[in-house]
Write a protein that holds these residues in place. Structure first.
Motif, PDB file in Angstrom:
ATOM      1  N   PRO A  21       0.803  -1.272   0.034  1.00  0.00           N
ATOM      2  CA  PRO A  21       0.170  -0.087  -0.079  1.00  0.00           C
ATOM      3  C   PRO A  21       0.829   1.380   0.096  1.00  0.00           C
ATOM      4  N   VAL A  22       1.550   1.695  -1.150  1.00  0.00           N
ATOM      5  CA  VAL A  22       2.296   2.688  -1.258  1.00  0.00           C
ATOM      6  C   VAL A  22       1.767   3.487  -2.569  1.00  0.00           C
ATOM      7  N   PRO A  23       1.560   4.686  -2.731  1.00  0.00           N
ATOM      8  CA  PRO A  23       1.384   5.612  -1.449  1.00  0.00           C
ATOM      9  C   PRO A  23       0.187   5.582  -0.548  1.00  0.00           C
ATOM     10  N   ARG A  24      -0.517   4.816  -0.918  1.00  0.00           N
ATOM     11  CA  ARG A  24      -1.830   4.498  -0.227  1.00  0.00           C
ATOM     12  C   ARG A  24      -2.483   2.974  -0.609  1.00  0.00           C
ATOM     13  N   ARG A  25      -3.540   2.575   0.282  1.00  0.00           N
ATOM     14  CA  ARG A  25      -4.182   1.359  -0.414  1.00  0.00           C
ATOM     15  C   ARG A  25      -4.601   1.413  -1.630  1.00  0.00           C
ATOM     16  N   HIS A  26      -4.286   0.282  -2.619  1.00  0.00           N
ATOM     17  CA  HIS A  26      -4.836   0.228  -3.846  1.00  0.00           C
ATOM     18  C   HIS A  26      -4.919  -1.320  -4.486  1.00  0.00           C
ATOM     19  N   PRO A  27      -5.634  -1.452  -5.490  1.00  0.00           N
ATOM     20  CA  PRO A  27      -5.867  -2.995  -5.902  1.00  0.00           C
ATOM     21  C   PRO A  27      -4.994  -3.707  -6.498  1.00  0.00           C
ATOM     22  N   GLY A  28      -3.570  -3.110  -6.934  1.00  0.00           N
ATOM     23  CA  GLY A  28      -2.574  -3.830  -7.256  1.00  0.00           C
ATOM     24  C   GLY A  28      -2.088  -3.386  -8.705  1.00  0.00           C
ATOM     25  N   TYR A  29      -0.886  -3.411  -9.149  1.00  0.00           N
ATOM     26  CA  TYR A  29      -0.335  -3.263 -10.254  1.00  0.00           C
ATOM     27  C   TYR A  29       0.536  -4.095 -10.377  1.00  0.00           C
ATOM     28  N   PHE A  30       1.151  -4.114 -11.671  1.00  0.00           N
ATOM     29  CA  PHE A  30       2.185  -5.236 -12.208  1.00  0.00           C
ATOM     30  C   PHE A  30       3.357  -4.634 -12.594  1.00  0.00           C
ATOM     31  N   ALA A  31       4.734  -4.993 -11.946  1.00  0.00           N
ATOM     32  CA  ALA A  31       5.952  -4.420 -12.093  1.00  0.00           C
ATOM     33  C   ALA A  31       6.890  -5.465 -12.896  1.00  0.00           C
ATOM     34  N   TRP A 280      -0.155   5.167  -6.915  1.00  0.00           N
ATOM     35  CA  TRP A 280      -1.213   6.219  -6.951  1.00  0.00           C
ATOM     36  C   TRP A 280      -2.294   6.083  -8.027  1.00  0.00           C
ATOM     37  N   ALA A 281      -1.634   5.519  -9.371  1.00  0.00           N
ATOM     38  CA  ALA A 281      -2.618   5.392 -10.638  1.00  0.00           C
ATOM     39  C   ALA A 281      -3.471   4.461 -10.225  1.00  0.00           C
ATOM     40  N   ARG A 320       4.234  12.562   1.147  1.00  0.00           N
ATOM     41  CA  ARG A 320       3.177  12.645   0.765  1.00  0.00           C
ATOM     42  C   ARG A 320       2.420  11.605   0.067  1.00  0.00           C
ATOM     43  N   THR A 321       1.016  11.391   0.163  1.00  0.00           N
ATOM     44  CA  THR A 321       0.148  10.183  -0.306  1.00  0.00           C
ATOM     45  C   THR A 321      -0.481  10.617  -1.584  1.00  0.00           C
TER      46      THR A 321
END
Length: 357
Positions: A21-31, A280-281, A320-321
């Motif tokens: 959860p950076v910079p906040r909670r999110h549903p996930g992304y791929f890296a 963030w996105a 900052r978030t």
């Protein structure tokens, strides 16, 4: 010396789902975890640039390769150039971490160390000045010029293809957002343009560093290395970007440390900056988000992951978030900032023309 063809060994890094959860909670992304590909991220561009130069006759058999680097490209060049039978001289600066210096020397590279930054162009310009002097004394040496070499971007087409295949393997037929850190412009242009051919509606977000002049801010001292620039690299495709974020070192440090604890895939400044914006996105409900983690954590153990070093620079204070918003890339900013109007260099002089995006 036995010359080993490195082509099949470069790349093929894992694509990992990140939920930290950076910079906040999110549903996930791929890296894409490029530190786990042999030679690292920039071995892709090193291979493309050197093979292209050899094919055109610009790089003669056994000739020395000379380049300026903040570290990561140096690893790629040492890995590729010497496999192709070329010695390597790398122009680095006094802020390059001792561990990275040792690694580059262990890989067989000769280091030319610049001890003072240029008064206006900083370490980057100082390295380029030293590089020019070296080339003037060695007529047979080859300078890849990563900043303005189209083979740099072309080297990342395979990375884009790996992203498409990796997403398909987990049942995802497209990405909606690509988040890329920007330095020389190589991997952002190579990956972004290739993926736009596959997914024309892809939204592309560039990630820059505070103190970088790439997207219109004045050049300043940059604590973060590996992204940003004190010049306008010719490889940056400004018209490709839908928006740009300037990320600060506090956000990057927080991201790197959180990723290490919660996701076990982490890295340095460019990885932390990319993770901040990708998270963030994803939190905005932007659909399927993909990014690239350019490096691993090893060279940052005495900086990003050193409590005393970070505390002395105020980098352990809460980050900052969400970004500050500006309407014009030239508006002054001192914190993580977002702009949805991307300007090309000719526009930065003040004619007001905006790049398409």
């Amino acid at each position: 010396m036995t010359v080993i063809e490195p082509r099949w060994r470069v790349g093929h890094s894992p694509l990992v789902r990140i939920t930290t959860p950076v910079p906040r909670r999110h549903p996930g992304y791929f890296a894409k975890i490029e530190s786990l590909g042999l030679g690292g991220l920039k071995a892709r561009s090193a291979l493309s640039m050197l093979v292209g130069a050899r094919r055109r006759g610009e790089l003669r058999p056994g000739a020395r390769v000379v380049e300026s680097t903040s570290g990561t490209l140096g690893v790629g060049l040492a890995y590729v150039a010497q496999s192709l039978g070329h010695p390597v001289t790398l122009v680095v600066d006094g802020e390059l971490e001792p561990a990275m210096r040792n690694l580059l020397r262990a890989l067989g590279a000769t280091l030319e160390i610049v001890e003072r930054p240029h008064p206006e162009g900083g370490w980057q310009q100082a390295r380029l000045d030293r590089l020019s002097r070296i080339l003037a004394t060695d007529a047979g040496a080859y300078w890849p010029n990563q900043y303005d070499n189209p083979d740099n971007a072309a080297g990342y087409h395979g990375l884009a293809d790996e992203i498409v295949a990796g997403l398909a393997a987990v049942g995802i037929d497209r990405a909606d957002v690509l988040v890329c850190s920007v330095g020389t412009g190589g991997h952002s242009s190579g990956v972004g343009l290739r993926l736009r051919q596959v997914w024309p509606g892809l939204r592309i977000i560039g990630v820059d560093a505070l103190g970088s002049k790439i997207f219109g801010q004045p050049a300043g001292r940059r604590l973060m290395r590996g992204l940003g620039s004190s010049v306008h690299p010719g490889n940056v495709r400004y018209e490709m970007f839908d928006e740009v974020h300037w990320v600060g070192p506090r956000e990057a440090v927080h991201a790197c440390r959180a990723l290490a604890r919660g996701g076990f895939h982490t890295g340095g400044w460019s990885t932390g900056a990319a993770a901040t914006v990708a998270g963030w996105a994803a939190a905005q409900g932007s659909g399927s988000v993909v990014t690239i983690f350019p490096d691993g954590p090893d060279r940052y153990l005495r900086t990003i992951f050193d409590d005393d070093w970070c505390r002395g620079r105020g980098l352990l204070d809460p980050p900052r978030t969400q970004p500050h918003e500006i309407d014009d890339c030239r508006d002054h900013t001192e914190c993580w900032t977002r702009c949805q109007s991307v300007l090309a260099p000719h526009s930065l002089a003040g004619d007001g023309t905006k790049a398409a995006g």
